[in-house]
Design an enzyme around this catalytic site. Structure first.
Site, short mmCIF file in Angstrom:
data_model
loop_
_atom_site.label_atom_id
_atom_site.label_comp_id
_atom_site.label_asym_id
_atom_site.label_seq_id
_atom_site.Cartn_x
_atom_site.Cartn_y
_atom_site.Cartn_z
N LYS A 66 0.82 -1.21 0.00
CA LYS A 66 0.00 0.00 0.00
C LYS A 66 0.86 1.27 0.00
O LYS A 66 0.46 2.29 -0.55
CB LYS A 66 -0.95 0.01 1.21
N ASP A 102 -9.93 2.13 2.55
CA ASP A 102 -9.95 1.56 3.90
C ASP A 102 -10.51 2.58 4.89
O ASP A 102 -11.09 2.21 5.92
CB ASP A 102 -8.53 1.18 4.36
P1 NAP Z 1 1.28 -4.68 9.65
O1 NAP Z 1 1.64 -3.39 8.97
O2 NAP Z 1 2.11 -5.89 9.42
O3 NAP Z 1 1.21 -4.38 11.23
C1 NAP Z 1 1.01 -5.42 12.12
C2 NAP Z 1 0.71 -4.86 13.52
O4 NAP Z 1 0.39 -5.99 14.37
C3 NAP Z 1 1.88 -4.16 14.18
O5 NAP Z 1 1.39 -3.15 15.01
C4 NAP Z 1 2.53 -5.28 14.98
O6 NAP Z 1 3.26 -4.85 16.10
C5 NAP Z 1 1.32 -6.02 15.47
N1 NAP Z 1 1.61 -7.42 15.80
C6 NAP Z 1 1.89 -8.41 14.94
N2 NAP Z 1 2.08 -9.56 15.61
C7 NAP Z 1 1.92 -9.28 16.94
C8 NAP Z 1 1.99 -10.03 18.12
N3 NAP Z 1 2.25 -11.35 18.10
N4 NAP Z 1 1.75 -9.41 19.31
C9 NAP Z 1 1.46 -8.08 19.33
N5 NAP Z 1 1.39 -7.30 18.24
C10 NAP Z 1 1.61 -7.89 17.04
O7 NAP Z 1 -0.21 -5.11 9.25
P2 NAP Z 1 -1.46 -4.17 8.91
O8 NAP Z 1 -1.57 -3.97 7.45
O9 NAP Z 1 -1.39 -2.96 9.77
O10 NAP Z 1 -2.71 -5.11 9.31
C11 NAP Z 1 -3.04 -5.34 10.67
C12 NAP Z 1 -4.32 -6.16 10.75
O11 NAP Z 1 -5.43 -5.42 10.21
C13 NAP Z 1 -4.28 -7.47 9.97
O12 NAP Z 1 -4.84 -8.48 10.76
C14 NAP Z 1 -5.14 -7.20 8.75
O13 NAP Z 1 -5.75 -8.39 8.27
C15 NAP Z 1 -6.17 -6.25 9.33
N6 NAP Z 1 -6.80 -5.41 8.28
C16 NAP Z 1 -8.14 -5.54 8.08
C17 NAP Z 1 -8.75 -4.77 7.12
C18 NAP Z 1 -10.23 -4.91 6.87
O14 NAP Z 1 -10.71 -4.50 5.80
N7 NAP Z 1 -10.99 -5.48 7.79
C19 NAP Z 1 -8.02 -3.85 6.34
C20 NAP Z 1 -6.65 -3.73 6.60
C21 NAP Z 1 -6.06 -4.53 7.56
P3 NAP Z 1 4.85 -4.51 15.99
O15 NAP Z 1 4.93 -3.13 15.45
O16 NAP Z 1 5.31 -4.61 17.40
O17 NAP Z 1 5.45 -5.54 15.09
#
Ligand code: NAP
Length: 278
Positions: A66, A102
């Site tokens: 993105k 989003d």
């Molecule tokens: P990302 O950029 O990879 O960020 C992941 C986030 O999760 C970071 O804050 C990370 O913390 C944290 N994290 C990962 N593993 C963890 C763990 N074991 N314990 C605690 N924190 C953890 O991913 P993203 O794009 O932001 O997406 C995040 C979530 O939103 C995903 O599940 C995605 O499927 C969901 N999402 C949903 C929609 C929808 O339309 N419903 C749209 C977009 C995203 P650190 O910084 O400490 O690594």
């Protein structure tokens, strides 16, 4: 000619987007096909450039592209610039417009519930792309008290630092300091990746218990997560991320086709695909 649109990301094979959009194309009788375009980082520029060709409506963009999509399109909407992320690309006669649907997608379930975000005190968990979109969305809707907790607090600091928010945003690790914010919160958003598998919660259960009873717990994961189950046991209202996914798709579909999307059809297709009934 069959019009093409697809999902650019890596990986993409578990996406619900083909089911959502193909159902909408078919319902409206449009000669268009939604495809999965798995794209490693080395091929993103070429893939996005290819969207300029006739016959391509545009694309959806997901993890991890993105941010790079934002840099590669010709024009961007104001909300895409605020998030510095593009999840929807529209081919306008060979010129590429990047939008971030989003943001309205996240807000839609809150609007459906009649929540006044100008009066909302929000705690957001996470500091990745999704969390940044959530904070941008909340600010755009007038929310003026936002706190961000993340496993890696430096990432939360970096995220907040790049937002140019009109109000100070507290950030820190998910520890005792966050409890003060949780105690006054009316909205808790889980924008971490915790929730897809296993029993883990993105915050300790004792911290969840400090939320006021009127708070809404909103998990961006599009299934019923351990967090949402724990919140319901405490008598809290909950919202999963499926409607956000559907609504970001609704907004994208409108941009690609100029037509009013069949929202009910898209929602039903999303639920069927998620539950393995597609
Ligand atoms: P990302 O950029 O990879 O960020 C992941 C986030 O999760 C970071 O804050 C990370 O913390 C944290 N994290 C990962 N593993 C963890 C763990 N074991 N314990 C605690 N924190 C953890 O991913 P993203 O794009 O932001 O997406 C995040 C979530 O939103 C995903 O599940 C995605 O499927 C969901 N999402 C949903 C929609 C929808 O339309 N419903 C749209 C977009 C995203 P650190 O910084 O400490 O690594």
């Amino acid at each position: 000619m069959t019009q093409r649109v697809g999902l650019i990301g890596y990986p993409v094979e578990h996406s619900l987007s083909p089911a959502i959009h193909q159902a909408a194309f078919d319902t409206l009788g449009l000669d268009a096909r939604f495809e999965l375009w798995p794209t490693p980082e080395s091929e993103v520029a070429e893939r996005i450039d290819g969207l300029r060709r006739p016959g391509y409506l545009g694309a959806s963009v997901t993890l991890p592209h993105k941010g790079v999509a934002f840099d590669l399109v010709d024009d961007t909407t104001e909300r895409a610039r605020a998030a510095r992320a593009v999840n929807t690309i529209v081919n306008r006669g060979g010129r590429l417009l990047g939008d971030n649907t989003d943001i309205p997608g996240f807000l839609a379930p809150l609007e459906q519930r009649g929540i006044d975000l100008t009066q909302t005190r929000a705690v957001v968990l996470g500091a990745g792309g999704a969390a940044r979109g959530v904070v941008v969305a909340l600010l755009s809707a007038g929310c003026r008290q936002i706190s961000v907790g993340n496993r890696t607090p430096e990432r939360a600091r970096a995220m907040v630092g790049m937002l140019q928010a009109p109000v100070p945003i507290w950030y820190g690790p998910i520890d005792a300091a966050l409890v003060e914010w949780l105690e006054g919160a009316t909205l808790l958003v889980n924008a971490t990746a915790v929730g897809w598998e296993g029993d883990a919660l993105p915050l300790p259960p004792a911290m969840l218990e400090t939320l006021p009873r009127e708070a809404l717990v909103y998990d961006l994961t599009y299934r019923d997560t351990p967090l949402l189950q724990a919140a319901r046991r405490l008598g809290l209202e909950t919202q999963d991320g499926l409607e956000m996914l559907v609504q970001q798709g609704v907004a994208a579909f409108r941009l690609w086709t100029g037509q009013e999307p069949p929202v009910e059809v898209m929602r039903a297709a999303a639920i069927a695909a998620r539950d393995g009934r597609a």
